[in-house]
Design a protein around this motif. Structure first.
Motif: not given
Length: 124
Positions: A118-119, A41, A91-94, A9, A121, A38, A11
């Motif tokens: 894993t983030q 937020p 955008t998310s936590v996967y 993960g 962005t 995923r 950005t």
């Protein structure tokens, strides 16, 4: 004890690519079908893609088709999610997940093991 560890993960700018990895330890990855989910937020966890134990069958959420590819290398006990053409809404936590039944599933409740997430962005 089975453990899943995600990585990859980070950005990235819109239109970019990332490849997520999920390493399975404790038992052979070939014992499991695998999935990626995923969780944006403040929202519930959602299905992204799934792959059968031998990699011969895959399935995707409609809005991932053509952009995301799930694949696996059982010799490395690793599943992957290649993400291309990323959008801000990706955008998310996967999370990766493993299911002891070898058939695929889109339901998070049917998976037995989960990674820590894993983030990802995507900046617009």
């Amino acid at each position: 004890q089975v453990q899943l560890v995600e990585s990859g993960g980070g950005t990235v700018q819109a239109g970019g690519s990332l490849r997520l990895s999920c390493v399975v330890s404790g038992r052979p990855a070939s014992d499991y079908s695998m999935g990626w989910f995923r969780q944006p937020p403040g929202e519930e966890r959602r299905f992204v893609a799934a792959i059968a134990w031998n990699g011969e069958n895959t399935f995707y959420a409609d809005n991932m088709k053509g952009r995301f590819t799930i694949f696996r290398d059982n010799a490395k006990n690793t599943a992957y999610l290649q993400m291309n053409g990323l959008k801000h809404e990706d955008t998310s936590v996967y999370y990766c997940a493993a299911r002891e039944t070898r058939g695929m599933s889109i339901s998070s409740e049917s998976y037995d093991y989960w990674g820590q997430g894993t983030q990802v962005t995507v900046s617009s």
